[in-house]
Enzyme design. Sequence first.
Site, PDB file in Angstrom:
ATOM      1  CB  CYS A 116      93.908  92.651  19.236  1.00 22.35           C
ATOM      2  SG  CYS A 116      93.457  91.111  18.440  1.00 22.35           S
ATOM      3  CG  HIS A 256      95.572  91.618  22.850  1.00 22.73           C
ATOM      4  ND1 HIS A 256      94.272  91.215  23.025  1.00 22.73           N
ATOM      5  CD2 HIS A 256      95.980  91.090  21.667  1.00 22.73           C
ATOM      6  CE1 HIS A 256      93.912  90.476  21.989  1.00 22.73           C
ATOM      7  NE2 HIS A 256      94.925  90.380  21.152  1.00 22.73           N
ATOM      8  CG  ASN A 286      93.161  86.964  20.715  1.00 25.22           C
ATOM      9  OD1 ASN A 286      92.451  87.883  21.126  1.00 25.22           O
ATOM     10  ND2 ASN A 286      94.072  87.131  19.778  1.00 25.22           N
TER      11      ASN A 286
HETATM   12  O1  UT7 Z   1      95.429  89.073  18.534  1.00 23.98           O
HETATM   13  C1  UT7 Z   1      95.596  89.568  17.238  1.00 23.98           C
HETATM   14  C2  UT7 Z   1      96.969  89.440  16.759  1.00 23.98           C
HETATM   15  N1  UT7 Z   1      97.319  88.079  16.572  1.00 23.98           N
HETATM   16  C3  UT7 Z   1      98.412  87.596  17.120  1.00 23.98           C
HETATM   17  O2  UT7 Z   1      99.072  88.269  17.868  1.00 23.98           O
HETATM   18  C4  UT7 Z   1      98.778  86.176  16.763  1.00 23.98           C
HETATM   19  C5  UT7 Z   1     100.242  86.090  16.470  1.00 23.98           C
HETATM   20  N2  UT7 Z   1     100.658  84.789  16.020  1.00 23.98           N
HETATM   21  C6  UT7 Z   1     100.701  83.711  16.832  1.00 23.98           C
HETATM   22  O3  UT7 Z   1     100.316  83.758  17.979  1.00 23.98           O
HETATM   23  C7  UT7 Z   1     101.361  82.468  16.298  1.00 23.98           C
HETATM   24  O4  UT7 Z   1     101.958  82.747  15.055  1.00 23.98           O
HETATM   25  C8  UT7 Z   1     100.376  81.270  16.115  1.00 23.98           C
HETATM   26  C9  UT7 Z   1      99.955  80.754  17.471  1.00 23.98           C
HETATM   27  C10 UT7 Z   1      99.177  81.710  15.291  1.00 23.98           C
HETATM   28  C11 UT7 Z   1     101.112  80.135  15.390  1.00 23.98           C
HETATM   29  O5  UT7 Z   1     102.304  79.794  16.095  1.00 23.98           O
HETATM   30  P1  UT7 Z   1     103.701  79.714  15.317  1.00 23.98           P
HETATM   31  O6  UT7 Z   1     104.691  79.302  16.309  1.00 23.98           O
HETATM   32  O7  UT7 Z   1     103.921  81.016  14.612  1.00 23.98           O
HETATM   33  O8  UT7 Z   1     103.421  78.531  14.324  1.00 23.98           O
HETATM   34  P2  UT7 Z   1     103.579  78.474  12.741  1.00 23.98           P
HETATM   35  O9  UT7 Z   1     102.371  79.032  12.097  1.00 23.98           O
HETATM   36  O10 UT7 Z   1     104.920  78.994  12.344  1.00 23.98           O
HETATM   37  O11 UT7 Z   1     103.610  76.910  12.546  1.00 23.98           O
HETATM   38  C12 UT7 Z   1     104.672  76.081  13.064  1.00 23.98           C
HETATM   39  C13 UT7 Z   1     104.353  74.652  12.743  1.00 23.98           C
HETATM   40  C14 UT7 Z   1     103.998  74.440  11.287  1.00 23.98           C
HETATM   41  O12 UT7 Z   1     104.491  73.161  10.907  1.00 23.98           O
HETATM   42  P3  UT7 Z   1     105.846  73.023  10.072  1.00 23.98           P
HETATM   43  O13 UT7 Z   1     105.627  73.819   8.829  1.00 23.98           O
HETATM   44  O14 UT7 Z   1     106.915  73.591  10.957  1.00 23.98           O
HETATM   45  O15 UT7 Z   1     105.952  71.537   9.859  1.00 23.98           O
HETATM   46  C15 UT7 Z   1     102.502  74.433  11.276  1.00 23.98           C
HETATM   47  O16 UT7 Z   1     101.971  73.699  10.205  1.00 23.98           O
HETATM   48  O17 UT7 Z   1     103.209  74.213  13.477  1.00 23.98           O
HETATM   49  C16 UT7 Z   1     102.188  73.766  12.599  1.00 23.98           C
HETATM   50  N3  UT7 Z   1     100.893  74.187  13.122  1.00 23.98           N
HETATM   51  C17 UT7 Z   1     100.193  73.444  14.003  1.00 23.98           C
HETATM   52  N4  UT7 Z   1     100.432  72.263  14.572  1.00 23.98           N
HETATM   53  C18 UT7 Z   1      99.531  71.788  15.441  1.00 23.98           C
HETATM   54  C19 UT7 Z   1     100.216  75.324  12.891  1.00 23.98           C
HETATM   55  N5  UT7 Z   1      99.071  75.337  13.587  1.00 23.98           N
HETATM   56  C20 UT7 Z   1      99.047  74.192  14.287  1.00 23.98           C
HETATM   57  C21 UT7 Z   1      98.128  73.636  15.200  1.00 23.98           C
HETATM   58  N6  UT7 Z   1      98.406  72.442  15.752  1.00 23.98           N
HETATM   59  N7  UT7 Z   1      96.984  74.274  15.546  1.00 23.98           N
END
Ligand code: UT7
Length: 329
Positions: A116, A256, A286
Amino acid sequence: MSKITAAITAVGGYVPETVLTNADLEKMVETNDEWIRTRTGIHERRILRETGKANSDLAVPAIQEILTKTGLSPLDIDCIICATVTPDMVFPATANVIADKLGATNAWGYDLSAACSGFLYALTSGASLVESGRYKNVIVVGSEKMSAIIDYSDRNTCIIFGDGAGAVLLQPNTEGNGVLDSILKSDGSGRTYLHMKAGGSLKPASVETVMAKEHFIYQEGKAVFKFAVKGMADVSAELLERNHLTSDDIAWLVPHQANLRIIDATAERMGLSKDKVMVNIQRYGNTTAATIPLCLWEWEKQLKKGDNLVLAAFGGGFTWGAIWIKWAY
Ligand code: UT7
């Protein structure tokens, strides 16, 4: 003689036609539009669907737009630097393929892999070539066919990424405009959180790696998020401080586009209001190395000569950084 700086003098962009909406993804994985919008800011992304089309087919029209705008011939291009993690092939470099498809037979070039932060790394490299006085027309393109390395049954990653390309032309400037400072960083220990497990020399492609879906992006989103929020905000603040700039001096933050929450945190840390921040993540998701030049492409008409821009990114590697540009036209 006044010092030569490297200025962006034209911008081009290209996104494929096919739109993949959050509603489409709801039919593919267990997710929903509301979750995607509130957690990432993304509404839809573009996908290069046609078989036989690759990264270079995104980069070429972006660069052709620059040639049309400037009246330059492909033969005028000295060098093409292609920032990407989704090259047409492992080798030769996509920059070679792009040069061939453009008819840029006088150009040399190379691919640069910094995920990125790829566009920031490539822009700094390209600027050095121009500042040295040896090259006059350097193309820096960030181009990604992320859909080629996404597992569309993995909701952790498939909702985030999209395809696209953005390119800039770098030319010598003696008015003090252009790329004025850049801070680039890397920490290879971060590779465990965001990488592709197989397909490199560590784990060459095999039936087993394909069966195990190891040729797709692996990301521990929450961990990357924490590093990204801090990394992008810290480096942007450091860039302002060492150049004695305040938020009042900055016309635009060009971040980004990984996650709207990371963008908001960076803007807040820099003391910038939302109207000074370029955001198009809602439409393209992204696109890795392409996000920053795609923003420049969409905002080009609003930019004024002398505007101070801060470009900032964080991504796989880990790699991160920030660049100060004084807009040249
Ligand atoms: O560009 C390169 C660098 N990359 C980044 O900068 C990405 C950085 N990370 C992120 O943007 C975020 O971490 C994500 C968008 C990837 C994920 O968001 P988050 O708020 O960190 O979610 P999480 O992975 O902590 O998941 C929270 C909850 C979980 O459920 P529980 O365990 O709380 O019941 C996940 O299972 O959301 C659930 N979840 C989803 N629900 C619906 C994870 N993915 C999804 C989804 N749809 N697609």
